[in-house]
Design a protein around this motif. Structure first.
Motif, PDB file in Angstrom:
ATOM      1  N   ASN A   2      47.993  40.005  46.222  1.00 11.78           N
ATOM      2  CA  ASN A   2      48.851  39.070  45.961  1.00 11.78           C
ATOM      3  C   ASN A   2      49.597  39.266  44.730  1.00 11.78           C
ATOM      4  O   ASN A   2      48.994  39.897  43.669  1.00 11.78           O
ATOM      5  N   THR A   3      50.923  38.957  44.473  1.00 16.60           N
ATOM      6  CA  THR A   3      51.464  39.012  43.222  1.00 16.60           C
ATOM      7  C   THR A   3      51.070  38.385  41.955  1.00 16.60           C
ATOM      8  O   THR A   3      50.767  38.888  41.226  1.00 16.60           O
ATOM      9  N   ILE A   4      50.522  37.002  42.245  1.00 16.01           N
ATOM     10  CA  ILE A   4      49.879  36.043  41.280  1.00 16.01           C
ATOM     11  C   ILE A   4      48.920  35.463  41.873  1.00 16.01           C
ATOM     12  O   ILE A   4      48.777  34.643  43.109  1.00 16.01           O
ATOM     13  N   SER A   5      47.801  35.157  41.053  1.00  8.63           N
ATOM     14  CA  SER A   5      46.668  34.472  41.418  1.00  8.63           C
ATOM     15  C   SER A   5      46.579  33.063  40.628  1.00  8.63           C
ATOM     16  O   SER A   5      46.539  33.101  39.417  1.00  8.63           O
ATOM     17  N   ILE A   6      46.451  31.855  41.373  1.00  5.94           N
ATOM     18  CA  ILE A   6      46.787  30.664  40.551  1.00  5.94           C
ATOM     19  C   ILE A   6      45.131  30.122  40.521  1.00  5.94           C
ATOM     20  O   ILE A   6      44.418  29.864  41.563  1.00  5.94           O
ATOM     21  N   ILE A   7      44.511  29.899  39.251  1.00 11.06           N
ATOM     22  CA  ILE A   7      43.144  29.405  39.210  1.00 11.06           C
ATOM     23  C   ILE A   7      43.281  28.020  38.834  1.00 11.06           C
ATOM     24  O   ILE A   7      43.770  27.551  37.984  1.00 11.06           O
ATOM     25  N   VAL A   8      42.419  27.129  39.417  1.00 14.27           N
ATOM     26  CA  VAL A   8      42.380  25.823  39.270  1.00 14.27           C
ATOM     27  C   VAL A   8      40.897  25.469  39.036  1.00 14.27           C
ATOM     28  O   VAL A   8      40.006  25.305  40.158  1.00 14.27           O
ATOM     29  N   ILE A  35      42.794  30.086  43.837  1.00 15.68           N
ATOM     30  CA  ILE A  35      41.532  30.259  43.873  1.00 15.68           C
ATOM     31  C   ILE A  35      41.002  28.571  43.127  1.00 15.68           C
ATOM     32  O   ILE A  35      41.355  28.300  42.002  1.00 15.68           O
ATOM     33  N   LEU A  36      40.517  27.825  43.930  1.00 14.47           N
ATOM     34  CA  LEU A  36      39.771  26.567  43.571  1.00 14.47           C
ATOM     35  C   LEU A  36      38.446  26.555  43.377  1.00 14.47           C
ATOM     36  O   LEU A  36      37.641  26.874  44.281  1.00 14.47           O
ATOM     37  N   MET A  77      38.876  33.877  37.652  1.00 12.57           N
ATOM     38  CA  MET A  77      39.367  35.167  37.339  1.00 12.57           C
ATOM     39  C   MET A  77      38.403  36.458  37.742  1.00 12.57           C
ATOM     40  O   MET A  77      38.991  37.076  38.514  1.00 12.57           O
ATOM     41  N   ASP A  78      37.050  36.296  37.812  1.00 10.40           N
ATOM     42  CA  ASP A  78      36.203  37.245  39.068  1.00 10.40           C
ATOM     43  C   ASP A  78      36.502  37.342  40.141  1.00 10.40           C
ATOM     44  O   ASP A  78      36.644  38.390  40.802  1.00 10.40           O
ATOM     45  N   PHE A  85      47.739  36.192  36.552  1.00 12.72           N
ATOM     46  CA  PHE A  85      46.896  35.167  36.719  1.00 12.72           C
ATOM     47  C   PHE A  85      47.779  34.011  35.961  1.00 12.72           C
ATOM     48  O   PHE A  85      48.494  34.342  35.067  1.00 12.72           O
ATOM     49  N   CYS A  86      47.712  32.533  36.551  1.00  7.10           N
ATOM     50  CA  CYS A  86      47.976  31.667  35.926  1.00  7.10           C
ATOM     51  C   CYS A  86      47.053  30.452  36.381  1.00  7.10           C
ATOM     52  O   CYS A  86      46.523  30.623  37.061  1.00  7.10           O
TER      53      CYS A  86
END
Length: 332
Positions: A2-8, A35-36, A77-78, A85-86
């Protein structure tokens, strides 16, 4: 990939979680993963995360015991597979073009991309555009980074696009021993290794400052936690200044005073016994010269350093000739 991973990181955001997730699903950019990280939710938010993951293959949920926002972001992140990442807080929202704006720049590897943010209040105050940039600006000269661009004024990981390869290569992590200003330490660490910063126009991130908001705070903050935060921020800021020694010294000292120092003073106020209080005060004394070398209150009156501590942290007025202790008595 994926282009970008959204971490919440998700900890008890209550009714605010659904608007956050819906704003992510409404993005004009479709190639992303979310990623929740359920950080031990007890308000049913874990089930909400599972429901959304069941409906969209781009969403993954990781359930963990409660460990705090730093650990939750590290877990995200892992697990993330994106090139970038955002981070988004679970009680905030983003405009549909948020990812499009962050991905509009084409930086070299090891860069930081940053856009604007609007802060919202629930006490009747008007919305506040904390940061906005008029055009795409590439910053390669870090010597005037804070004075000209005010990049240190908003050091949250939100509104930013991070290079995942740099984070993995340098082993960058959010501190887990404290849950106040842990994001600031991570941000400073990233800046130490960043090759350039790209500022992108727009204010697509909406940060909600709510009364009594504890959605990312999972435990009471004790003196030891504030002390660890003060040490972490101060030491990392000194490391950043050492990496870029030609940066304006007064900008950095003011930054350290207004961020690291405030945690030290809060540690004093949270101290429950004289031993802890004296230990924190000793740590502040070690950094006296650093804190007040350029801090304007201290010029010419550095002997009143204790009153300066309170003034710098917004916890007391500036008084000449007295230092105010945690126990309510002045110390001459």
């Amino acid at each position: 990939m994926n282009t970008i991973s959204i971490i919440v990181p998700v900890y008890n955001p209550g009714p605010y979680l659904v608007p956050c997730l819906e704003s992510i699903l409404a993005q004009t950019v479709q190639e992303w993963e979310l990623i929740l990280v359920d950080d031990g939710c007890t308000d049913g938010s874990d089930a909400v995360c599972d429901d959304y993951a069941a409906k969209d293959a781009r969403i993954r949920v990781i359930h963990t015991p409660n460990q705090g926002p730093g650990a939750a972001r590290n877990t995200g992140m892992d697990a993330a597979r994106g090139r970038w990442f955002c981070f988004i807080d679970p009680d905030d929202t983003v405009d549909p073009d948020y990812l499009e704006i962050l991905l509009s720049a084409d930086p070299v590897p090891g860069s930081l991309v940053m856009t604007g943010i609007v802060q919202h209040y629930d006490d009747g105050r008007p919305d506040d555009t904390v940061f906005s940039f008029t055009g795409i600006t590439t910053v390669r000269d870090f010597t005037q980074i804070d004075r000209k661009f005010k990049i240190l004024r908003y050091a949250s990981p939100n509104t930013k696009r991070f290079d995942a390869d740099l984070i993995r290569r340098e082993g960058l992590r959010f501190p887990t021993e404290f849950s106040v200003q842990e994001d600031l330490v991570f941000y400073l660490d990233y800046l130490i290794h960043a090759r350039q910063i790209i500022l992108v126009p727009g204010v697509p991130y909406h940060y909600f400052l709510r009364s009594g908001n504890t959605s990312l705070v999972s435990k009471a903050r004790h003196a030891e936690e504030f002390l660890a935060a003060g040490i972490g921020v101060t030491d990392k800021a000194e490391e950043l200044h050492a990496a870029f020694p030609h940066m304006n010294a007064s900008d950095y000292t003011r930054f350290i005073s207004n961020n690291g120092l405030i945690s030290f003073v809060k540690a004093l106020y949270a101290s429950q016994d004289k031993e802890t209080y004296r230990h924190v005060r000793s740590e502040i004394r070690k950094r006296k010269r650093l804190f007040f070398k350029h801090f304007w209150h201290g010029r010419g009156v550095s002997r009143n350093w204790w009153a300066l501590c309170l003034a710098a942290a917004g916890l007391g007025p500036f008084h000449t000739g007295a230092r105010y202790s945690h126990y309510g008595k002045s110390e001459e």
